[in-house]
Design an enzyme around this catalytic site. Structure first.
Site, PDB file in Angstrom:
ATOM      1  N   ARG A  64       0.810  -1.218   0.000  1.00  0.00           N
ATOM      2  CA  ARG A  64       0.000   0.000   0.000  1.00  0.00           C
ATOM      3  C   ARG A  64       0.843   1.268   0.000  1.00  0.00           C
ATOM      4  O   ARG A  64       0.367   2.331  -0.375  1.00  0.00           O
ATOM      5  CB  ARG A  64      -0.926   0.002   1.220  1.00  0.00           C
ATOM      6  CG  ARG A  64      -2.038  -1.040   1.141  1.00  0.00           C
ATOM      7  CD  ARG A  64      -2.894  -1.023   2.390  1.00  0.00           C
ATOM      8  NE  ARG A  64      -2.124  -1.376   3.581  1.00  0.00           N
ATOM      9  CZ  ARG A  64      -2.618  -1.423   4.807  1.00  0.00           C
ATOM     10  NH1 ARG A  64      -3.883  -1.114   5.010  1.00  0.00           N
ATOM     11  NH2 ARG A  64      -1.863  -1.772   5.826  1.00  0.00           N
ATOM     12  N   LYS A 170       3.817 -19.484   6.336  1.00  0.00           N
ATOM     13  CA  LYS A 170       3.077 -19.925   7.517  1.00  0.00           C
ATOM     14  C   LYS A 170       2.616 -18.692   8.303  1.00  0.00           C
ATOM     15  O   LYS A 170       3.209 -17.613   8.144  1.00  0.00           O
ATOM     16  CB  LYS A 170       3.932 -20.848   8.388  1.00  0.00           C
ATOM     17  CG  LYS A 170       4.975 -20.113   9.234  1.00  0.00           C
ATOM     18  CD  LYS A 170       5.555 -21.032  10.265  1.00  0.00           C
ATOM     19  CE  LYS A 170       6.434 -20.280  11.236  1.00  0.00           C
ATOM     20  NZ  LYS A 170       5.732 -19.444  12.220  1.00  0.00           N
ATOM     21  N   HIS A 200      10.573 -22.505   6.258  1.00  0.00           N
ATOM     22  CA  HIS A 200      11.994 -22.267   6.011  1.00  0.00           C
ATOM     23  C   HIS A 200      12.898 -23.231   6.769  1.00  0.00           C
ATOM     24  O   HIS A 200      14.063 -23.408   6.400  1.00  0.00           O
ATOM     25  CB  HIS A 200      12.362 -20.801   6.334  1.00  0.00           C
ATOM     26  CG  HIS A 200      12.389 -20.466   7.784  1.00  0.00           C
ATOM     27  ND1 HIS A 200      11.282 -19.994   8.460  1.00  0.00           N
ATOM     28  CD2 HIS A 200      13.388 -20.528   8.685  1.00  0.00           C
ATOM     29  CE1 HIS A 200      11.606 -19.784   9.718  1.00  0.00           C
ATOM     30  NE2 HIS A 200      12.875 -20.089   9.890  1.00  0.00           N
ATOM     31  N   LYS A 204      16.823 -25.378   5.613  1.00  0.00           N
ATOM     32  CA  LYS A 204      18.112 -25.290   6.311  1.00  0.00           C
ATOM     33  C   LYS A 204      18.985 -26.496   5.956  1.00  0.00           C
ATOM     34  O   LYS A 204      18.505 -27.622   5.857  1.00  0.00           O
ATOM     35  CB  LYS A 204      17.894 -25.210   7.823  1.00  0.00           C
ATOM     36  CG  LYS A 204      17.251 -23.891   8.270  1.00  0.00           C
ATOM     37  CD  LYS A 204      17.042 -23.861   9.758  1.00  0.00           C
ATOM     38  CE  LYS A 204      16.438 -22.545  10.209  1.00  0.00           C
ATOM     39  NZ  LYS A 204      17.354 -21.408  10.036  1.00  0.00           N
ATOM     40  N   GLU A 238      15.203 -19.677  21.740  1.00  0.00           N
ATOM     41  CA  GLU A 238      15.538 -18.305  21.374  1.00  0.00           C
ATOM     42  C   GLU A 238      15.877 -17.530  22.639  1.00  0.00           C
ATOM     43  O   GLU A 238      15.172 -17.648  23.644  1.00  0.00           O
ATOM     44  CB  GLU A 238      14.366 -17.630  20.662  1.00  0.00           C
ATOM     45  CG  GLU A 238      13.996 -18.256  19.327  1.00  0.00           C
ATOM     46  CD  GLU A 238      12.872 -17.491  18.650  1.00  0.00           C
ATOM     47  OE1 GLU A 238      13.120 -16.362  18.186  1.00  0.00           O
ATOM     48  OE2 GLU A 238      11.749 -18.014  18.589  1.00  0.00           O
ATOM     49  N   ASP A 257       3.239 -21.369  16.798  1.00  0.00           N
ATOM     50  CA  ASP A 257       4.266 -20.683  16.025  1.00  0.00           C
ATOM     51  C   ASP A 257       5.401 -21.604  15.615  1.00  0.00           C
ATOM     52  O   ASP A 257       5.976 -21.437  14.535  1.00  0.00           O
ATOM     53  CB  ASP A 257       4.827 -19.510  16.845  1.00  0.00           C
ATOM     54  CG  ASP A 257       5.777 -18.648  16.047  1.00  0.00           C
ATOM     55  OD1 ASP A 257       5.449 -18.313  14.894  1.00  0.00           O
ATOM     56  OD2 ASP A 257       6.848 -18.297  16.571  1.00  0.00           O
ATOM     57  N   HIS A 262       7.230 -25.948  12.061  1.00  0.00           N
ATOM     58  CA  HIS A 262       8.667 -26.196  11.948  1.00  0.00           C
ATOM     59  C   HIS A 262       9.102 -27.506  12.600  1.00  0.00           C
ATOM     60  O   HIS A 262       9.748 -28.350  11.967  1.00  0.00           O
ATOM     61  CB  HIS A 262       9.457 -25.058  12.615  1.00  0.00           C
ATOM     62  CG  HIS A 262       9.264 -23.726  11.970  1.00  0.00           C
ATOM     63  ND1 HIS A 262       9.118 -23.557  10.604  1.00  0.00           N
ATOM     64  CD2 HIS A 262       9.226 -22.482  12.495  1.00  0.00           C
ATOM     65  CE1 HIS A 262       8.994 -22.276  10.331  1.00  0.00           C
ATOM     66  NE2 HIS A 262       9.045 -21.603  11.461  1.00  0.00           N
ATOM     67  N   LYS A 362      10.869 -18.696  24.064  1.00  0.00           N
ATOM     68  CA  LYS A 362      11.537 -17.403  23.987  1.00  0.00           C
ATOM     69  C   LYS A 362      12.135 -17.045  25.348  1.00  0.00           C
ATOM     70  O   LYS A 362      11.693 -17.544  26.378  1.00  0.00           O
ATOM     71  CB  LYS A 362      10.549 -16.327  23.531  1.00  0.00           C
ATOM     72  CG  LYS A 362      10.089 -16.512  22.082  1.00  0.00           C
ATOM     73  CD  LYS A 362       9.274 -15.337  21.605  1.00  0.00           C
ATOM     74  CE  LYS A 362       8.892 -15.490  20.135  1.00  0.00           C
ATOM     75  NZ  LYS A 362      10.086 -15.446  19.245  1.00  0.00           N
TER      76      LYS A 362
END
Length: 510
Positions: A64, A170, A200, A204, A238, A257, A262, A362
């Site tokens: 946009r 995703k 993704h 890897k 993470e 997530d 994954h 996380k």
């Protein structure tokens, strides 16, 4: 076998990156977004740098934000210079690459935008003498996927002189029902072979190397079963928090997530049966079969074999770190899981009774993604009274940050007597091959342009993954957690340790 005849590995494809790459235009919806700047454009530039793209290759970005072609090119140049990894920026290569970058301002909800897209595509193809091949990449909000597909259909863009393919990021739905609804919307426009659901992690190098490691070496595959493997741990940790994406993340959570897509895909790659050939249909058939073999947890089992966590505030390295509920845009009473762990069993002859432990979170102590395969202990050790018991052998496949493989086993310590100690044999991609490892997006974008869907997810795999996590989601949505239940910088809630301890295991500390 005749003298001098070389054995060939059916999983080795020396022409994977040597095949002729067809001319194509990549149309990126959401071209002003974070994914395009950080991942897609650096990957495409790197492919151009290594001369893996055709001379007539083009990119048409859509969002946009009002911009001219030149403004878009300059913005993408800044992004590539900032986010390009392990490679110097070559201004001369960029100048040639940038000539194929174009931009079209437009709203995905505006039917007129697709008519302008059709006209712009035609102009680009004529100017660059192209064959009409188009790869549509949806880097938008997932809620807009069906809207874009319908807009492409109404403008006649789903078909053309060349091939048309659709790449979808995703998440593929928010649950099983929404995943099926999304699939119906996409299939109303594109056939299944034209839909590329990108994960993704499958791009890897270490994840791809699982197949080479297992099926290209006669020494390991005979051990890849319940007789020799005690248990498997898959970790995706993470060290960062939600990085300003709290409002988005609280609608998703760690289970949705990471595990639903994954990590279940990684599990399927570790556990799948060998395919007869290395092609998209055969490899994905085996992954799908493995996912369908995962035992579905009953509601009463979720309490024991699935753990939810949410990080709280803590002091790390002298810095005060906020908890998830203190992050911008997050509900102060949020029940979103920032940590998720689960125990899965695969009900087939190869893996019956072997627990597969998955965890992700996380604000854990470090960033690491790995697969740890713990083998059964030796049935008899003849060194009683002479050597302390050594831990069972361990195979670790490191997905990130340092891609490689480590095999840990017992060895005699130098000196008198029989003293055993664990030692490691290590393989590292960077030092072993002396060349840069391509990013996952480089691999996957090139595969989509070449029409190779081997490393992409198929709809039956998506549905099988949702079937695995759905019972956990339903129990968690109806349970009030005492969050936060682990401080930032810890390895997760204590309940995750107890989950393994019940079977006599403990989490590996990477």
């Amino acid at each position: 076998m005749a003298a001098g005849t070389q054995l060939t590995n059916p999983f080795e494809d020396p022409l994977r990156y040597e095949r002729r790459v067809p001319e194509a235009t990549v149309v990126i919806f959401g071209a002003n977004g974070d994914l395009t700047r950080r991942k897609l454009m650096p990957a495409l530039y790197r492919l151009a740098l290594e001369r893996r793209l055709s001379a007539g290759f083009a990119v048409l970005g859509i969002s946009r934000t009002p911009m001219t072609d030149e403004q878009f090119r300059e913005k993408m140049r800044q992004s590539v210079e900032r986010f390009l990894e392990n490679s110097p920026f070559d201004a001369q290569v960029w100048d040639g690459f940038a000539k194929g970058l174009f931009y079209l301002p437009g709203d995905v909800h505006d039917p007129a935008a697709y008519q302008r897209l059709s006209q712009r595509l035609e102009a680009i193809e004529q100017a660059r003498n192209m064959a009409g091949n188009v790869l549509f990449y949806l880097s938008t909000q997932p809620s807009q996927y069906a809207t874009v597909a319908q807009g492409l259909s109404q403008a006649g863009l789903a078909n053309g002189r060349g091939w048309r393919r659709l790449v979808v990021e995703k998440p593929f739905g928010h649950d099983g029902a929404s995943a099926r609804e999304l699939d119906r919307s996409l299939h109303a426009v594109f056939a299944e072979p034209e839909i590329y659901r990108i994960d993704h992690y499958l791009g890897k190098e270490t994840v791809q190397n699982i197949l080479a490691f297992r099926f290209g070496n006669g020494i390991f595959e005979p051990l890849w079963n319940r007789r020799y493997v005690n248990h498997v741990q898959i970790t995706a940790a993470e060290s960062i928090g939600v990085e300003g994406r709290g409002a988005f993340y609280q609608e998703t959570g760690a289970l949705r997530d990471m595990i639903q897509n994954h990590l279940l895909q990684v599990l399927a790659t570790v556990g799948m049966e060998p395919s007869a050939t290395y092609d998209a249909q055969a490899v994905r058939d085996e992954r799908a079969k493995l996912l369908r073999c995962i035992r579905i947890l009953k509601p009463e089992e979720v309490e024991q074999d699935a753990v939810a966590g949410q990080y709280g505030p803590a002091r790390i390295g002298g810095t005060e770190v906020p908890g998830f509920r203190q992050e911008p845009g997050v509900d102060p009473a949020s029940r979103t899981d920032t940590y998720a762990a689960a125990t899965f069993f695969i009900e087939n002859w190869r893996w019956a009774g072997v627990p597969f432990y998955i965890r992700t979170g996380k604000r854990l102590p470090k960033r690491v993604t790995e697969i740890a395969i713990r083998f059964q202990p030796a049935p008899h050790v003849p060194f009683e009274g002479q050597a302390p018991e050594a831990p069972p052998d361990l195979l670790v496949l490191r997905i990130q940050p340092d891609e490689g493989i480590s095999l840990k086993f017992a060895s005699k310590q130098p000196g008198p007597g029989m003293r055993l100690r664990p030692v490691s044999m290590d393989f590292n991609y960077g030092t072993s091959f002396g060349e840069r490892t391509p990013s996952a997006y480089e691999t996957l974008l090139l595969d989509a342009i070449q029409g190779d869907a081997t490393l992409y997810t198929r709809q039956d795999m998506v549905e099988a993954s949702w079937r695995v996590v759905q019972p956990i989601l339903e129990v968690w949505e109806n349970r009030k957690f005492d969050f936060p239940n682990y401080p930032a910088g810890a390895w997760g809630p204590e309940a995750a340790d107890r989950m393994l301890a019940r079977r006599g295991h403990e989490w590996r500390r990477p």
